[in-house]
Motif scaffolding. Structure first.
Motif, short mmCIF file in Angstrom:
data_model
loop_
_atom_site.label_atom_id
_atom_site.label_comp_id
_atom_site.label_asym_id
_atom_site.label_seq_id
_atom_site.Cartn_x
_atom_site.Cartn_y
_atom_site.Cartn_z
N ARG A 92 -5.35 61.26 114.36
CA ARG A 92 -6.74 61.65 114.61
C ARG A 92 -7.07 61.63 116.10
O ARG A 92 -8.07 62.20 116.52
CB ARG A 92 -7.69 60.74 113.84
N PHE A 93 -6.24 60.96 116.91
CA PHE A 93 -6.45 60.92 118.36
C PHE A 93 -5.80 62.09 119.08
O PHE A 93 -5.92 62.20 120.30
CB PHE A 93 -5.91 59.61 118.94
N VAL A 94 -5.11 62.96 118.36
CA VAL A 94 -4.41 64.10 118.96
C VAL A 94 -5.38 65.28 119.00
O VAL A 94 -5.96 65.66 117.99
CB VAL A 94 -3.15 64.45 118.15
N TRP A 95 -5.54 65.86 120.19
CA TRP A 95 -6.49 66.94 120.36
C TRP A 95 -5.97 68.25 119.77
O TRP A 95 -6.71 68.97 119.10
CB TRP A 95 -6.78 67.13 121.85
N HIS A 96 -4.71 68.59 120.00
CA HIS A 96 -4.13 69.87 119.56
C HIS A 96 -2.81 69.56 118.85
O HIS A 96 -1.76 69.49 119.51
CB HIS A 96 -3.92 70.76 120.78
N PRO A 97 -2.82 69.40 117.54
CA PRO A 97 -1.62 68.97 116.82
C PRO A 97 -0.38 69.85 117.00
O PRO A 97 0.72 69.31 117.18
CB PRO A 97 -2.07 68.93 115.36
N PRO A 98 -0.48 71.20 116.99
CA PRO A 98 0.75 71.98 117.20
C PRO A 98 1.35 71.79 118.59
O PRO A 98 2.57 71.72 118.74
CB PRO A 98 0.31 73.44 117.00
N LEU A 99 0.51 71.67 119.59
CA LEU A 99 1.00 71.43 120.95
C LEU A 99 1.63 70.04 121.06
O LEU A 99 2.68 69.87 121.69
CB LEU A 99 -0.15 71.59 121.94
N PHE A 100 1.01 69.07 120.44
CA PHE A 100 1.56 67.71 120.44
C PHE A 100 2.90 67.68 119.71
O PHE A 100 3.84 67.03 120.16
CB PHE A 100 0.57 66.75 119.78
N PHE A 101 3.01 68.38 118.59
CA PHE A 101 4.27 68.40 117.85
C PHE A 101 5.37 69.07 118.66
O PHE A 101 6.52 68.61 118.66
CB PHE A 101 4.10 69.09 116.50
N THR A 102 5.03 70.13 119.38
CA THR A 102 6.02 70.79 120.23
C THR A 102 6.51 69.85 121.33
O THR A 102 7.71 69.76 121.60
CB THR A 102 5.42 72.07 120.85
N ALA A 103 5.59 69.14 121.95
CA ALA A 103 5.97 68.18 122.99
C ALA A 103 6.78 67.04 122.39
O ALA A 103 7.73 66.55 123.02
CB ALA A 103 4.72 67.63 123.67
N LEU A 104 6.46 66.63 121.18
CA LEU A 104 7.20 65.57 120.51
C LEU A 104 8.63 66.01 120.19
O LEU A 104 9.58 65.24 120.35
CB LEU A 104 6.47 65.15 119.24
N VAL A 105 8.79 67.26 119.76
CA VAL A 105 10.14 67.79 119.50
C VAL A 105 10.96 67.81 120.78
O VAL A 105 12.13 67.43 120.79
CB VAL A 105 10.06 69.19 118.85
N ILE A 106 10.36 68.26 121.87
CA ILE A 106 11.08 68.32 123.14
C ILE A 106 11.46 66.92 123.61
O ILE A 106 12.60 66.69 124.04
CB ILE A 106 10.24 69.06 124.20
N ALA A 107 10.54 65.98 123.52
CA ALA A 107 10.83 64.61 123.95
C ALA A 107 11.92 63.98 123.08
O ALA A 107 12.82 63.31 123.60
CB ALA A 107 9.56 63.77 123.90
N CYS A 108 11.85 64.20 121.78
CA CYS A 108 12.87 63.62 120.89
C CYS A 108 14.22 64.29 121.12
O CYS A 108 15.26 63.62 121.05
CB CYS A 108 12.44 63.79 119.44
N THR A 109 14.24 65.59 121.40
CA THR A 109 15.50 66.28 121.68
C THR A 109 16.14 65.74 122.95
O THR A 109 17.35 65.50 122.98
CB THR A 109 15.26 67.79 121.80
N VAL A 110 15.36 65.53 123.98
CA VAL A 110 15.90 64.98 125.23
C VAL A 110 16.38 63.55 125.01
O VAL A 110 17.46 63.17 125.50
CB VAL A 110 14.85 65.06 126.35
N LEU A 111 15.64 62.77 124.25
CA LEU A 111 16.03 61.39 123.97
C LEU A 111 17.34 61.35 123.19
O LEU A 111 18.27 60.62 123.55
CB LEU A 111 14.94 60.68 123.20
N VAL A 112 17.45 62.15 122.13
CA VAL A 112 18.68 62.19 121.34
C VAL A 112 19.83 62.75 122.16
O VAL A 112 20.94 62.23 122.12
CB VAL A 112 18.46 63.01 120.05
N GLY A 113 19.56 63.79 122.93
CA GLY A 113 20.62 64.39 123.74
C GLY A 113 21.13 63.46 124.82
O GLY A 113 22.33 63.41 125.10
#
Length: 73
Positions: A43-64
């Motif tokens: 509920r604290f996320v302003w733009h959920p699709p944008l947040f999910f995209t950033a989360l995917v990128i961050a998780c990909t870099v972390l896993v990579g």
């Protein structure tokens, strides 16, 4: 010289190692988004699709960076 995999082979088809990191990062981001929805943190996320995209990128870099040693070089 890096000892990481140069490419992954699956039935004779070669894939780059970042593809595995991207798939694992996507799965991790889905799990984290589900956890955020379940606990009410989304509920604290302003733009959920944008947040999910950033989360995917961050998780990909972390896993990579942790699982694929040749991800950054």
């Amino acid at each position: 010289m890096s000892s990481g995999p140069v490419e992954l082979s699956l039935n004779g088809v070669y894939y780059p190692p970042w593809l595995l990191a991207a798939l694992l990062g996507f799965v991790l981001a889905i799990a984290l988004a589900a956890l955020a929805n379940r606990t009410g943190l989304s509920r604290f996320v302003w733009h959920p699709p944008l947040f999910f995209t950033a989360l995917v990128i961050a998780c990909t870099v972390l896993v990579g960076a942790t699982l694929v040693p040749s991800f950054f070089g």
